[in-house]
Design an enzyme around this catalytic site. Structure first.
Site, PDB file in Angstrom:
ATOM      1  N   ASP A  20      33.751  36.654  37.268  1.00 41.91           N
ATOM      2  CA  ASP A  20      35.005  37.366  37.468  1.00 41.91           C
ATOM      3  C   ASP A  20      35.221  38.445  36.404  1.00 41.91           C
ATOM      4  O   ASP A  20      35.105  38.195  35.206  1.00 41.91           O
ATOM      5  CB  ASP A  20      36.155  36.355  37.415  1.00 41.91           C
ATOM      6  CG  ASP A  20      37.436  36.878  38.034  1.00 41.91           C
ATOM      7  OD1 ASP A  20      37.836  38.001  37.697  1.00 41.91           O
ATOM      8  OD2 ASP A  20      38.028  36.152  38.853  1.00 41.91           O
ATOM      9  N   SER A  75      38.724  41.211  40.284  1.00 40.57           N
ATOM     10  CA  SER A  75      39.018  39.939  40.935  1.00 40.57           C
ATOM     11  C   SER A  75      39.772  40.174  42.247  1.00 40.57           C
ATOM     12  O   SER A  75      39.284  40.896  43.112  1.00 40.57           O
ATOM     13  CB  SER A  75      39.797  39.035  39.971  1.00 40.57           C
ATOM     14  OG  SER A  75      39.797  37.702  40.411  1.00 40.57           O
TER      15      SER A  75
END
Length: 626
Positions: free
Chosen positions: A506, A391
């Site tokens: 993610d 991320s």
């Protein structure tokens, strides 16, 4: 030079280190070091060889302690709590190492699981056979108790010593350049080990740049200084015409002795010889293909594919002119170490098994702290040999890995986030997410360019999650900006990204702190940076910092905070597998507080600086990246 091998005139003799390889290995087990040849031979006769496939367990935590093991080839690792959320690797064993020996005395159950990291061959001595030998020889017990006492006294010192290793180095391309790189590598090893390594020139004519004498060839353990660079290290040379006079067992025995005498052994040879003499080189822990010169990239790749059969991890180390860095290496190629700048020092750490990886968590605006931590590490000359990011950690880590300085990366982020980052949100009708993400992708592309993974100055991996099955996906090919875009795609907020037929979101969904991906890249020492989920902050502290007392939550902040809290539990567990974990104090800042970028980066820098002493104390070699 001490002459350990003296062939009759005109007829070289093939020497053996001991009566049997098993006895030779047993003699190096600290617990058995005081036994005489007859006692060792009796135990060696009871030993059996066991082959273990990569991923299979040698024994599991809680199993009866029923045997001693010595690694003949491959690598195995000891794991606590295997298969659980708290699983962690506590150590690894390379050829020549012994494990499970205390079971011969205590018979207690195994305190950890040991499994093969690569295909491995083990020499096994069962406790039942050991007990029979004890019953047949009354003096054996006394000698073992003496060895055990010495071992307990020396335990702390032994644990702190650097593990000696053997590396097979295969040069491809320009001979003069690869020889000069070898000398630079030896000098790098000398600086980091504080002592000279030894290079064994095996079956090839030694490079003229080394200045070795025309005669005196023998596979001897009394290595001499390299004439062209005495400060770099020592050498042992076996030219092609003499290689055939040595058996694989004799070569392996001498390499093992050199490994005991020196902190590092490098075997300089061709791929053909390495493959033909794989039994002699089975103790090597790493194979490096060293490429130099224009137009040899295909030869380098073919050689790398071939030497994978040796069983040791294979790395590429190549010069700038070997491949055009304006284009990526072929998909699936081995991640290269670029030998420009500090690349040779990085190669030295890979060879020694002391490479340093950094694992970066997510964190949105709070993740800006990663840039501050990385700046502190670089300022303190802590080496960074590879980066794995999830991320926000993938975004900020990719900037440093691409070659940007910490200052340049920070300046780009601050300029991009001077206004509300939501200005870059291209809203769409919700299907997979409310933000299409094309503007964010352009921002990432502007920050790091069109660089591919194989072109990164520092090896880099971005972690994403497969939306179809929840698998962790470690991205290592193609344009980096696309991989980062996938890694930051918070479910419900950003639309997923399709890469190689997989719909990705993610990486923090399953891997909020990528310690294991960093280990899988080859990191021997992992520094984790965990940006915690937003926490409670007292009103007094908020007032002192000029923050609002009550934060108003909307749809996006609700999704993000809930998602961050869930991932924080997994990140805490993953942090236990790191050697050092840095946790910047960013509780005062919100997930979208990009206007506070300078303060968040400063908080990361402060946390990094506070961790430097701990890192340098724990690093197995001098923490120096220069």
């Amino acid at each position: 030079m001490t002459d350990l091998i003296t062939p009759p005139p005109g007829i070289p003799v093939i020497p053996e280190a001991s009566d049997t390889p098993a006895r030779d290995l047993l003699s190096r087990v600290p617990l058995l070091s005081s036994l005489d040849k007859e006692q060792l031979s009796a135990l060696a006769d009871a030993c059996v060889t066991r082959d273990v496939r990569a991923g299979d367990a040698v024994f599991r935590q809680g199993d009866p302690g029923d045997a001693l093991y010595i690694v003949e080839s491959g690598t195995v690792e000891a794991v606590l709590d295997e298969g659980s959320a708290s699983e962690r690797v506590i150590t690894s064993f390379v050829p020549g190492d012994v494990f499970g020996e205390m079971a011969l005395i205590t018979g207690q159950r195994r305190s950890a699981t040991v499994r093969a990291r690569s295909d491995a061959r083990l020499l096994t001595l069962a406790k039942t056979h050991f007990d029979r030998a004890m019953a047949a020889d009354s003096s054996l017990g006394l000698k073992l108790s003496q060895s055990l006492s010495r071992r307990l006294v020396d335990a702390n010192e032994q644990m702190s010593r650097h593990r000696t290793r053997i590396c097979t180095l295969v040069p491809v391309g320009d001979a003069a350049t690869t020889a000069r790189l070898l000398i630079r590598l030896m000098l790098g090893l000398r600086m980091q080990l504080k002592r000279r390594a030894v290079v064994v020139v095996l079956g090839v004519e030694p490079p003229a740049e080394l200045g070795l004498p025309p005669r005196g060839d023998r596979l001897d353990v009394d290595a001499e200084p390299i004439p062209a660079a005495t400060a770099a290290g020592r050498f042992v040379c076996v030219r092609p015409e003499l290689l055939a006079t040595y058996t694989d067992a004799a070569i392996a025995a001498r390499l093992d002795t050199l490994r005991q005498l020196h902190h590092q052994v490098i075997v300089w040879t061709t791929a053909d010889i390495a493959l033909r003499r794989r039994a002699a080189l089975h103790r090597a822990t790493t194979t490096v293909v060293l490429g130099a010169g224009a137009g040899v990239v295909n030869d380098v790749l073919r050689t790398a594919e071939a030497v994978t059969e040796l069983g040791a991890p294979v790395r590429l180390a190549i010069t700038e002119e070997t491949v055009n860095r304006a284009a990526a290496l072929p998909a699936g190629a081995f991640a290269p170490i670029w030998l420009a700048g500090s690349g040779v020092d990085r190669l030295a750490r890979v060879v020694m098994g002391t490479s340093v990886g950094v694992a970066l968590s997510g964190g949105a605006a709070q993740g800006l702290a990663h840039l501050g931590v990385l700046e502190a590490l670089l300022e303190a000359n802590v080496p960074i040999d590879m980066i794995a990011g999830t991320s926000g950690g993938a975004l900020y880590g990719s900037m440093i890995a691409s070659g940007l300085s910490a200052e340049a990366a920070q300046a780009r982020v601050i300029s991009q986030t001077a206004r509300n980052l939501m200005d870059k949100a291209d809203l769409t009708l919700p299907r997979y997410g409310i933000i299409r993400g094309r503007r964010i992708e352009r921002m990432i592309r502007d920050a790091i360019g069109d660089i591919t993974f194989d072109q990164m100055k520092i090896p880099f991996r971005a972690v994403a999650t497969d939306l179809e099955n929840g698998d962790e996906v470690v991205l290592s090919q193609g344009p980096v900006y696309r991989a980062v875009r996938a890694s930051i795609s918070i479910p419900g907020i950003f639309e997923p990204v399709r890469i190689d037929g997989r719909l990705l979101v993610d990486g923090a969904v399953v891997t909020p702190l990528p310690v294991r991906p960093a280990r899988a890249m080859g990191a021997d020492f992992v520094i984790a940076v965990h940006v915690p989920a937003p926490g409670r902050v007292s009103d007094e502290r908020k007032r002192a910092a000029g923050k609002k007392l009550d934060e108003q939550h909307n749809l996006i902040s609700t999704i993000f905070r809930s998602y961050a809290f869930a991932g924080d539990v997994l990140a805490q567990q993953a942090s236990l597998e790191a050697d050092v974990c840095i946790r910047p104090d960013v509780a005062l800042f919100g997930w979208r507080d990009y206007k506070s970028a300078v303060d968040i980066i400063h908080a990361g820098r402060r946390a990094g600086q506070e961790s430097i002493e701990q890192i340098k104390q724990q690093l197995p070699v001098s923490a120096s990246a220069d």
